[in-house]
Write a protein that holds these residues in place. Structure first.
Motif, short mmCIF file in Angstrom:
data_model
loop_
_atom_site.label_atom_id
_atom_site.label_comp_id
_atom_site.label_asym_id
_atom_site.label_seq_id
_atom_site.Cartn_x
_atom_site.Cartn_y
_atom_site.Cartn_z
N ALA A 1 0.83 -1.21 0.00
CA ALA A 1 0.00 0.00 0.00
C ALA A 1 0.86 1.26 0.00
CB ALA A 1 -0.93 0.00 1.20
N ASN A 2 2.13 1.15 0.37
CA ASN A 2 3.02 2.31 0.41
C ASN A 2 3.53 2.73 -0.98
OD1 ASN A 2 2.69 2.18 3.11
ND2 ASN A 2 4.67 1.25 3.56
N LEU A 3 3.17 1.94 -2.01
CA LEU A 3 3.68 2.23 -3.36
C LEU A 3 2.75 3.17 -4.15
CD1 LEU A 3 4.90 -1.33 -4.44
CD2 LEU A 3 6.27 0.55 -3.56
N THR A 4 1.82 3.80 -3.48
CA THR A 4 0.88 4.67 -4.22
C THR A 4 1.61 5.82 -4.90
OG1 THR A 4 0.45 5.75 -2.12
CG2 THR A 4 -1.20 4.18 -2.88
N THR A 5 2.55 6.43 -4.23
CA THR A 5 3.32 7.54 -4.82
C THR A 5 4.08 7.05 -6.04
OG1 THR A 5 3.62 8.40 -2.58
CG2 THR A 5 4.97 9.38 -4.31
N GLN A 6 4.76 5.90 -5.90
CA GLN A 6 5.54 5.35 -7.00
C GLN A 6 4.64 5.05 -8.22
OE1 GLN A 6 5.93 4.51 -3.86
NE2 GLN A 6 8.03 5.18 -3.49
N ARG B 1 10.74 11.17 -10.37
CA ARG B 1 10.48 10.65 -11.72
C ARG B 1 11.74 10.01 -12.32
NH1 ARG B 1 6.51 14.31 -11.13
NH2 ARG B 1 4.57 13.92 -12.27
N GLN B 2 12.88 10.60 -11.99
CA GLN B 2 14.15 10.08 -12.51
C GLN B 2 14.39 8.65 -11.99
OE1 GLN B 2 17.36 12.75 -11.90
NE2 GLN B 2 18.70 11.76 -13.38
N ASP B 3 14.14 8.45 -10.69
CA ASP B 3 14.29 7.11 -10.11
C ASP B 3 13.34 6.11 -10.79
OD1 ASP B 3 16.10 8.22 -8.38
OD2 ASP B 3 14.72 8.30 -6.66
N ILE B 4 12.13 6.59 -11.03
CA ILE B 4 11.11 5.73 -11.68
C ILE B 4 11.57 5.36 -13.08
CG2 ILE B 4 8.72 5.65 -12.58
CD1 ILE B 4 8.78 5.45 -9.54
N ARG B 5 12.16 6.34 -13.83
CA ARG B 5 12.65 6.07 -15.19
C ARG B 5 13.72 4.97 -15.16
NH1 ARG B 5 12.69 11.70 -15.66
NH2 ARG B 5 10.81 12.44 -16.70
N LYS B 6 14.61 5.01 -14.14
CA LYS B 6 15.67 3.99 -13.99
C LYS B 6 15.03 2.61 -13.78
CE LYS B 6 19.42 6.85 -12.21
NZ LYS B 6 20.05 7.33 -10.97
#
Length: 193
Positions: free
Chosen positions: A5-10, A41-46
């Motif tokens: 449930a903590n992954l909502t932001t991601q 967003r950069q972390d997500i792109r990686k």
């Protein structure tokens, strides 16, 4: 293990990066701890590049059932009383049927006239008859033309025969008149001598 449930932001950031809805974002359940560390967003792109997050494929909208149904309708299924919404006139207007029939008949007449199968007088007569609802379909019109042509040929043959008979009788009358005149002349000349 961190609560998913903590992954909502991601998921929100990933949906923005991947340009899709959050329901289309897939996160690797085995790498939750690593993914939960991503906060930009950069972390997500990686993570997307490494394959821990990706966009789910679009669910296919199968047309199999529609094709099956259409094929059945072509065979005349699914068109009983319960499937009809409009009146018979609304479903297939009589004016449309009339136009179709007229076009078929008139095209046939035009074709026959151009081919020389019928003359312009017969064309005109049949055109008016077609408009007057005399011929139900193309077959009936073709039969009528065939009969009319044979009838015309028969009448012409009879006329020619009668004309020949008349000429023969006239010639015979003339010969008879000549014979009678010759006899009369012979009698008159015999009396005078």
């Amino acid at each position: 293990m961190v609560n998913p449930a903590n992954l909502t932001t991601q998921k929100r950031l990933a949906s923005s990066v991947l340009k899709c809805g959050q329901r289309k974002v897939w996160v690797d359940p085995n790498e939750v701890s690593e993914i939960s560390q991503a906060n930009s967003r950069q972390d997500i792109r990686k993570l997307v590049k490494s394959g821990l997050i990706f966009k789910k494929p679009q669910a296919s909208h199968s047309r199999f059932r529609i094709r099956e149904h259409a094929a059945a309708k072509r065979l005349g299924r699914h068109s009983g009383h319960g499937k009809r919404k409009g009146t018979a006139e609304a479903r297939m207007p009589t004016s449309v049927l009339w136009m179709r029939r007229m076009r078929v008949l008139r095209n046939l007449l035009r074709k026959y006239r151009e081919q020389g199968k019928i003359d312009r007088h017969m064309y005109q007569e049949l055109y008016v008859k077609s408009k007057g609802n005399v011929f139900k379909n193309k077959r009936v019109l073709m039969e009528y033309i065939h009969k009319a042509k044979t009838e015309n040929a028969r009448i012409k043959a009879l006329k020619d025969q009668a004309e020949a008979h008349r000429l023969r009788n006239k010639a015979a009358r003339e010969r008879r008149a000549q014979r009678i005149a010759a006899k009369r002349d012979a009698l008159i000349s015999g009396e005078q001598q």
